[in-house]
Design a protein around this motif. Sequence first.
Motif, PDB file in Angstrom:
ATOM      1  N   ARG A   1      34.756  53.610  48.114  1.00 37.46           N
ATOM      2  CA  ARG A   1      34.408  52.212  47.792  1.00 37.46           C
ATOM      3  C   ARG A   1      33.898  52.082  46.360  1.00 37.46           C
ATOM      4  O   ARG A   1      34.250  51.144  45.638  1.00 37.46           O
ATOM      5  CB  ARG A   1      33.352  51.692  48.781  1.00 37.46           C
ATOM      6  N   THR A   2      33.090  53.062  45.932  1.00 35.73           N
ATOM      7  CA  THR A   2      32.526  53.019  44.567  1.00 35.73           C
ATOM      8  C   THR A   2      33.642  52.956  43.518  1.00 35.73           C
ATOM      9  O   THR A   2      33.627  52.108  42.614  1.00 35.73           O
ATOM     10  CB  THR A   2      31.645  54.258  44.306  1.00 35.73           C
ATOM     11  N   HIS A   3      34.614  53.858  43.630  1.00 36.51           N
ATOM     12  CA  HIS A   3      35.684  53.931  42.627  1.00 36.51           C
ATOM     13  C   HIS A   3      36.651  52.755  42.736  1.00 36.51           C
ATOM     14  O   HIS A   3      37.117  52.241  41.718  1.00 36.51           O
ATOM     15  CB  HIS A   3      36.421  55.271  42.729  1.00 36.51           C
ATOM     16  N   LEU A   4      36.936  52.317  43.952  1.00 35.44           N
ATOM     17  CA  LEU A   4      37.846  51.181  44.102  1.00 35.44           C
ATOM     18  C   LEU A   4      37.211  49.894  43.586  1.00 35.44           C
ATOM     19  O   LEU A   4      37.899  49.030  43.021  1.00 35.44           O
ATOM     20  CB  LEU A   4      38.289  51.035  45.563  1.00 35.44           C
ATOM     21  N   LYS A   5      35.895  49.766  43.737  1.00 36.21           N
ATOM     22  CA  LYS A   5      35.199  48.600  43.171  1.00 36.21           C
ATOM     23  C   LYS A   5      35.274  48.614  41.643  1.00 36.21           C
ATOM     24  O   LYS A   5      35.465  47.581  41.002  1.00 36.21           O
ATOM     25  CB  LYS A   5      33.736  48.581  43.622  1.00 36.21           C
ATOM     26  N   LYS A   6      35.146  49.824  41.068  1.00 36.62           N
ATOM     27  CA  LYS A   6      35.245  49.941  39.610  1.00 36.62           C
ATOM     28  C   LYS A   6      36.655  49.596  39.144  1.00 36.62           C
ATOM     29  O   LYS A   6      36.838  48.966  38.098  1.00 36.62           O
ATOM     30  CB  LYS A   6      34.866  51.354  39.165  1.00 36.62           C
ATOM     31  N   TYR A   7      37.637  50.014  39.925  1.00 35.19           N
ATOM     32  CA  TYR A   7      39.026  49.670  39.592  1.00 35.19           C
ATOM     33  C   TYR A   7      39.219  48.156  39.624  1.00 35.19           C
ATOM     34  O   TYR A   7      39.762  47.567  38.686  1.00 35.19           O
ATOM     35  CB  TYR A   7      39.988  50.348  40.567  1.00 35.19           C
ATOM     36  N   LEU A   8      38.757  47.533  40.687  1.00 33.97           N
ATOM     37  CA  LEU A   8      38.937  46.084  40.825  1.00 33.97           C
ATOM     38  C   LEU A   8      38.130  45.300  39.792  1.00 33.97           C
ATOM     39  O   LEU A   8      38.492  44.180  39.437  1.00 33.97           O
ATOM     40  CB  LEU A   8      38.532  45.638  42.240  1.00 33.97           C
ATOM     41  N   GLY A   9      37.065  45.906  39.291  1.00 28.09           N
ATOM     42  CA  GLY A   9      36.230  45.220  38.310  1.00 28.09           C
ATOM     43  C   GLY A   9      36.700  45.398  36.872  1.00 28.09           C
ATOM     44  O   GLY A   9      36.081  44.879  35.953  1.00 28.09           O
ATOM     45  N   THR A  10      37.785  46.144  36.683  1.00 28.34           N
ATOM     46  CA  THR A  10      38.284  46.374  35.321  1.00 28.34           C
ATOM     47  C   THR A  10      39.198  45.251  34.889  1.00 28.34           C
ATOM     48  O   THR A  10      40.224  45.009  35.536  1.00 28.34           O
ATOM     49  CB  THR A  10      39.050  47.722  35.236  1.00 28.34           C
ATOM     50  N   PRO A  11      38.880  44.526  33.804  1.00 32.63           N
ATOM     51  CA  PRO A  11      39.769  43.465  33.332  1.00 32.63           C
ATOM     52  C   PRO A  11      41.130  44.026  32.939  1.00 32.63           C
ATOM     53  O   PRO A  11      41.225  45.095  32.351  1.00 32.63           O
ATOM     54  CB  PRO A  11      39.040  42.914  32.077  1.00 32.63           C
ATOM     55  N   GLY A  12      42.176  43.299  33.324  1.00 35.61           N
ATOM     56  CA  GLY A  12      43.525  43.689  32.873  1.00 35.61           C
ATOM     57  C   GLY A  12      44.365  44.384  33.919  1.00 35.61           C
ATOM     58  O   GLY A  12      45.575  44.504  33.755  1.00 35.61           O
ATOM     59  N   ASN A  13      43.733  44.886  35.034  1.00 29.72           N
ATOM     60  CA  ASN A  13      44.612  45.510  36.024  1.00 29.72           C
ATOM     61  C   ASN A  13      45.239  44.399  36.889  1.00 29.72           C
ATOM     62  O   ASN A  13      44.760  43.275  36.894  1.00 29.72           O
ATOM     63  CB  ASN A  13      43.853  46.565  36.862  1.00 29.72           C
ATOM     64  N   PRO A  14      46.326  44.721  37.612  1.00 32.36           N
ATOM     65  CA  PRO A  14      47.074  43.674  38.310  1.00 32.36           C
ATOM     66  C   PRO A  14      46.244  42.841  39.290  1.00 32.36           C
ATOM     67  O   PRO A  14      46.519  41.666  39.513  1.00 32.36           O
ATOM     68  CB  PRO A  14      48.155  44.460  39.064  1.00 32.36           C
ATOM     69  N   GLN A  15      45.179  43.429  39.867  1.00 32.94           N
ATOM     70  CA  GLN A  15      44.374  42.686  40.822  1.00 32.94           C
ATOM     71  C   GLN A  15      43.275  41.845  40.142  1.00 32.94           C
ATOM     72  O   GLN A  15      42.609  41.075  40.759  1.00 32.94           O
ATOM     73  CB  GLN A  15      43.710  43.657  41.828  1.00 32.94           C
ATOM     74  N   ASN A  16      43.065  42.109  38.825  1.00 38.29           N
ATOM     75  CA  ASN A  16      42.000  41.381  38.122  1.00 38.29           C
ATOM     76  C   ASN A  16      42.477  41.050  36.703  1.00 38.29           C
ATOM     77  O   ASN A  16      42.007  41.616  35.723  1.00 38.29           O
ATOM     78  CB  ASN A  16      40.739  42.254  38.064  1.00 38.29           C
ATOM     79  N   PRO A  17      43.456  40.138  36.567  1.00 39.22           N
ATOM     80  CA  PRO A  17      44.048  39.867  35.258  1.00 39.22           C
ATOM     81  C   PRO A  17      43.048  39.204  34.320  1.00 39.22           C
ATOM     82  O   PRO A  17      43.193  39.304  33.127  1.00 39.22           O
ATOM     83  CB  PRO A  17      45.205  38.928  35.575  1.00 39.22           C
TER      84      PRO A  17
END
Length: 410
Positions: free
Chosen positions: A394-410
Amino acid sequence: RVAHAQGKRRSAKQLYLRATAQAPAFTSGHAAYLELLLAGRRFEGMRSILEILRSRYTRGLPTRLQALEGRMLMARNKDEAARKVFRKALDRDPGANHVALDLAECLWRKLKKPEEGYLLLEQVYRRAKSLTRAVQLIAEYHFERREVARGLQRFTDAAKVNKSLALVRARTEFLLRHPTPTRLKLAESLLDPMLKKNSRDHSAVALLALVALGRRNEKLAKKRIKRALILRPEHVPYLRYEAKILAQTGDPRKAIEIYDKLLKAQPQDKSLLVARTRILCRYRDKRCLAGAKKLLKLGPSAEGYILEGQAYLQKRRGARAIKAFRKAIKLDRQHAGATFLLGRTLYDEASFRKAISTLRRGLELTDESAPQFSDIHYFLGMAYAKVKSQRLARTHLKKYLGTPGNPQNP
């Protein structure tokens, strides 16, 4: 020199030969001709000329020619021999900063002695901040150690004593190689005054094309690079920029055509082969593996093995890809890209625990501005999920989702 700068290598060769025939002790002429041969990787020609020159210079080759001999040995991957040549030249002329920089680069990049190389770089930088190459190398050293701010600070400090356009261009190129919105803005602020001072400054126009590309303004990037090539037709660095822009804007065929044209003139140029093969791999072209093999024939390199690994991945040969990525890391243990690709492939091959340790190492090596930074968090999260470590997943996936620019968080 003009013919050489315009890419007219044959004309340049004839002119250099005429000059050195008329003045056999013309060191600058010999050095210029050797540089031409080195750029074309004509090593046998360099060796024969150096042997002739040794018989002429009874007290030994001048420092500048010794440095070129060392660079030739480095290009042929005879790194220990190159180190000895550079050291001998420095013993003869301790103030030869260009030789000290060659030796520092040999120690750091080729012989994998970064601390020793850095000490030498620091010595040259302290006594000659006006040397653009010294600033470039020390900034690159900091970047490879994920000390980007320190690398940029070196350029800022040097700019106080070195007002040359060469340093401005070098600083801008450094910013554009590792772009972020802030760095793109800084690069633009450095280039705009150059263009206002001289609207025909082709180097500023070409670099502004890369700024536009970094901001995903494809139309402006293409327009600017065309303008640069009108101002300086057939200039090899700008043709490389054009190929890069075409590849990133979805026209790989034209980009490959440009690289093929450049490789006709310089068939042994590693950077051209790397750039061409990257495009082939990116667009899943079947020639990708052949391109990587051709690159590796010129000598083992981390980039060559990475491209070979990517080619094997396209053929769904994961085990072969893992071997290639491991070879790349063996050559360069600080290579963040190779470490990420190995970790991702181990994940795909269901070696989840090995993938976790590799990806964690990749996270340590990767700058937060790198494109793969968020992807490392994604694959780490998924790998932790596979081994039932839900909290870390969960920790790493939250960091992924919180990164601007990835497909889930444009």
